[in-house]
Design a protein around this motif. Structure first.
Motif, PDB file in Angstrom:
ATOM      1  N   UNK A  45     -23.213 -30.347  26.714  1.00 44.03           N
ATOM      2  CA  UNK A  45     -24.204 -30.745  25.718  1.00 44.03           C
ATOM      3  C   UNK A  45     -24.106 -29.856  24.482  1.00 44.03           C
ATOM      4  N   UNK A  46     -23.883 -28.562  24.677  1.00 43.25           N
ATOM      5  CA  UNK A  46     -23.739 -27.651  23.542  1.00 43.25           C
ATOM      6  C   UNK A  46     -22.497 -27.941  22.723  1.00 43.25           C
ATOM      7  N   UNK A  47     -21.377 -28.218  23.402  1.00 45.48           N
ATOM      8  CA  UNK A  47     -20.150 -28.565  22.678  1.00 45.48           C
ATOM      9  C   UNK A  47     -20.306 -29.905  21.964  1.00 45.48           C
ATOM     10  N   UNK A  48     -21.004 -30.849  22.592  1.00 48.36           N
ATOM     11  CA  UNK A  48     -21.254 -32.139  21.941  1.00 48.36           C
ATOM     12  C   UNK A  48     -22.116 -31.960  20.702  1.00 48.36           C
ATOM     13  N   UNK A  49     -23.108 -31.083  20.771  1.00 45.11           N
ATOM     14  CA  UNK A  49     -23.928 -30.806  19.593  1.00 45.11           C
ATOM     15  C   UNK A  49     -23.093 -30.162  18.491  1.00 45.11           C
ATOM     16  N   UNK A  50     -22.207 -29.265  18.879  1.00 43.64           N
ATOM     17  CA  UNK A  50     -21.382 -28.574  17.886  1.00 43.64           C
ATOM     18  C   UNK A  50     -20.446 -29.553  17.173  1.00 43.64           C
ATOM     19  N   UNK A  51     -19.805 -30.448  17.933  1.00 46.42           N
ATOM     20  CA  UNK A  51     -18.873 -31.405  17.343  1.00 46.42           C
ATOM     21  C   UNK A  51     -19.563 -32.683  16.885  1.00 46.42           C
ATOM     22  N   UNK A  52     -20.882 -32.764  17.069  1.00 49.67           N
ATOM     23  CA  UNK A  52     -21.704 -33.890  16.627  1.00 49.67           C
ATOM     24  C   UNK A  52     -21.230 -35.211  17.229  1.00 49.67           C
ATOM     25  N   UNK A  53     -21.082 -35.202  18.547  1.00 50.13           N
ATOM     26  CA  UNK A  53     -20.749 -36.413  19.282  1.00 50.13           C
ATOM     27  C   UNK A  53     -21.784 -36.587  20.383  1.00 50.13           C
ATOM     28  N   UNK A  54     -21.798 -37.743  21.014  1.00 46.56           N
ATOM     29  CA  UNK A  54     -22.755 -38.007  22.079  1.00 46.56           C
ATOM     30  C   UNK A  54     -22.447 -37.118  23.295  1.00 46.56           C
ATOM     31  N   UNK A  55     -23.503 -36.729  23.993  1.00 44.43           N
ATOM     32  CA  UNK A  55     -23.331 -35.834  25.147  1.00 44.43           C
ATOM     33  C   UNK A  55     -22.487 -36.496  26.232  1.00 44.43           C
ATOM     34  N   UNK A  56     -22.695 -37.804  26.458  1.00 41.36           N
ATOM     35  CA  UNK A  56     -21.957 -38.474  27.522  1.00 41.36           C
ATOM     36  C   UNK A  56     -20.465 -38.528  27.222  1.00 41.36           C
ATOM     37  N   UNK A  57     -20.095 -38.547  25.945  1.00 39.36           N
ATOM     38  CA  UNK A  57     -18.676 -38.564  25.579  1.00 39.36           C
ATOM     39  C   UNK A  57     -18.038 -37.228  25.966  1.00 39.36           C
ATOM     40  N   UNK A  58     -18.742 -36.128  25.687  1.00 42.81           N
ATOM     41  CA  UNK A  58     -18.200 -34.818  26.038  1.00 42.81           C
ATOM     42  C   UNK A  58     -18.108 -34.665  27.557  1.00 42.81           C
ATOM     43  N   UNK A  59     -19.089 -35.166  28.269  1.00 40.02           N
ATOM     44  CA  UNK A  59     -19.036 -35.091  29.732  1.00 40.02           C
ATOM     45  C   UNK A  59     -17.885 -35.928  30.275  1.00 40.02           C
ATOM     46  N   UNK A  60     -17.667 -37.086  29.675  1.00 40.83           N
ATOM     47  CA  UNK A  60     -16.552 -37.932  30.089  1.00 40.83           C
ATOM     48  C   UNK A  60     -15.215 -37.243  29.809  1.00 40.83           C
TER      49      UNK A  60
END
Length: 166
Positions: A45-60
């Motif tokens: 979630x933190x990396x998704x916030x940093x790169x400004x993408x959806x959290x589920x995309x980063x988890x995927x």
């Protein structure tokens, strides 16, 4: 021998302080764990916030990395969990759990309705939306200038100017 040990212990303390300070500041890039929206440790979630993408995309992406690299993705997640500090509080204070008094510049994020660390070069809307908004502001300014020109060249302006001279 004694002074050598003392110097090494001072350098070690200085390096630990520097590490804690850099970690609390998000490593100068605004990298934090998002423990509020995170599922396990808040790293994705933190990396998704940093790169400004959806959290589920980063988890995927993490699951895909785990499938292709095996335990390397798991070790990288654990390392990030240790290296990234929790997201700072909404009032710009130090990160949660840290006793440092270094403040982090915060800004209000309209999309999440919460305060987030300020990031350079982060735009919430695509470029076309920002360009259209700028075009609308320029058109509005042009309309006001045209209205002002038509007033200044009208007879009413001359009449108002004569009344103001009295």
């Amino acid at each position: 021998m004694m002074s050598y040990d003392r110097d090494n212990s001072r350098n070690g303390r200085r390096q630990r302080k520097s590490f804690k300070r850099s970690r609390a500041r998000g490593w100068g890039m605004g990298l934090y764990r998002n423990t509020r929206d995170g599922k396990v440790g808040g790293v994705c979630a933190g990396l998704a916030d940093h790169f400004d993408i959806a959290h589920w995309v980063m988890r995927l992406m993490w699951v895909g990395g785990f499938l292709f690299t095996g335990t390397l993705a798991l070790w990288a997640y654990l390392a990030a969990w240790i290296l990234l500090s929790p997201q700072p509080s909404r009032y710009g204070g130090a990160a949660q759990g840290d006793d440092t008094d270094d403040s982090v510049a915060m800004e209000y994020d309209e999309r999440y309705h919460d305060y987030r660390p300020r990031r350079a070069f982060r735009y919430p809307e695509p470029g076309t939306v920002r360009l259209n908004r700028a075009r609308e502001r320029l058109d509005d300014a042009l309309r006001r200038v045209e209205n002002m020109e038509s007033y200044v060249t009208s007879r009413r302006f001359n009449l108002d100017r004569e009344f103001s001279r009295l």
